[in-house]
Design an enzyme around this catalytic site. Sequence first.
Site, PDB file in Angstrom:
ATOM      1  N   GLU A 178       0.862  -1.190   0.000  1.00  0.00           N
ATOM      2  CA  GLU A 178       0.000   0.000   0.000  1.00  0.00           C
ATOM      3  C   GLU A 178       0.892   1.231   0.000  1.00  0.00           C
ATOM      4  OE1 GLU A 178      -3.832   1.941   2.328  1.00  0.00           O
ATOM      5  OE2 GLU A 178      -2.633   0.396   3.311  1.00  0.00           O
ATOM      6  N   ARG A 200     -21.026  16.995  -9.782  1.00  0.00           N
ATOM      7  CA  ARG A 200     -20.445  17.315 -11.081  1.00  0.00           C
ATOM      8  C   ARG A 200     -19.208  16.467 -11.391  1.00  0.00           C
ATOM      9  NH1 ARG A 200     -21.846  22.835  -9.559  1.00  0.00           N
ATOM     10  NH2 ARG A 200     -23.650  23.482 -10.807  1.00  0.00           N
ATOM     11  N   GLY A 238     -17.740   0.742  11.076  1.00  0.00           N
ATOM     12  CA  GLY A 238     -18.665   1.787  11.489  1.00  0.00           C
ATOM     13  C   GLY A 238     -18.000   3.112  11.767  1.00  0.00           C
ATOM     14  N   ASP A 278      -8.233  -3.903   7.154  1.00  0.00           N
ATOM     15  CA  ASP A 278      -7.207  -2.863   7.323  1.00  0.00           C
ATOM     16  C   ASP A 278      -6.655  -2.925   8.748  1.00  0.00           C
ATOM     17  OD1 ASP A 278      -5.543  -0.845   6.425  1.00  0.00           O
ATOM     18  OD2 ASP A 278      -6.989   0.768   6.778  1.00  0.00           O
TER      19      ASP A 278
END
Length: 386
Positions: free
Chosen positions: A131, A229, A251, A277
């Site tokens: 990562e 947008r 959560g 994670d």
Amino acid sequence: MSTQTAITGARIFDGEHWHEGQALLVNGGTIAAIMAPSDLPPGMETVDAGGLLLVPGFIDLQVNGGGGVMLNDRRDVEGIRAICAAHAKFGTTALLPTLITDTFDIRAETIAAGRQAKMEAVPGFLGLHLEGPHLSVARKGAHDPALIRPMDQADLEALLACAGIFDAMMITVAPENTTVDQVRTLAEASFIVSIGHTDAGYGTVSAYAKAGARTVTHLFNAMSPLGHREPGVVGAALDIGSLHAGLIVDGFHVDPISMGVALRAKRGPGRIFIVTDAMSPIGSDQTSFRLNGREIYRKDGRLTLADGTLAGADIDMLSSVRSAHQTLGLPLEEALRMASAYPADAVGIAARKGRLLQGLDADFVLLTEELEMASTWIGGKRVFQA
């Protein structure tokens, strides 16, 4: 344990359907059949599950640590073994130990440790997830900005040198610090390229997906949001059917309402799958630890830097499944698929793992009706008993 073993007396979920009154027949490390107990070969070893639920083992594609160990700090085969063992206690039968943004040399040491773990067939070790460090500083999260940098030719060559070694090899990158050509090269070398920690817009993510990026790292977190947008990375993850996306269901990282909206909106065939994670405190009594020289604090189910920035998660896979089922209101079957079948699909290992089908690895978990742990089995061997 003999070569053939049958698990009897359980309700079996094969990843799609429940089997009542059947037995799971394991031959060596693979699944031979789901069959009536009366049809089992005479005299074979049986294990009576006593009414438990027998479900596919969980697959976690983002695991920074566990059992008091962070991969960044313990870059050897024993560190990987400790992380895998810690998560096996919570039903994880395959995982990608994850290196958070660090130096070139530390990444090299981690890859070398992964090679050794593969050689030693460490139970539960699937491969590595890198990562970073090729992320966006603007969306760094808990990653050290001083270590974030563009991918150069030396990085690419170092990565390609380990192509094909692991069952799965994932790398999270941001378009700000990697090129489309680099992503294409990695994807062609069988890397699972994941888009994350980025402010990229929809068009950019679409171009990287066309180049071979397959997943999005921890949906909603450290990425451009869905706007009216500019759909951003979130919009791209939900709209582009080829992309799968990991989701932290503690959560804290994502509100349950947003999780529900995302699950209903996701265009297939790509799916949203659960990741933890998780950091080193999982399976330990740690109240704090260090990452890249900075203190991370554990309190009330959260892991944070001193400034309150979330720094990974304090949740295991079984708790995540319970959360998906009980908090999000998903059918149990779907919560289980998000922790097994869908991550297997995302990294291309569905021919071996993620479901309980003939010929697949005998990785499974026995749970109580209340979704509490009973035991974890990897390759037909019991590696944890509650």
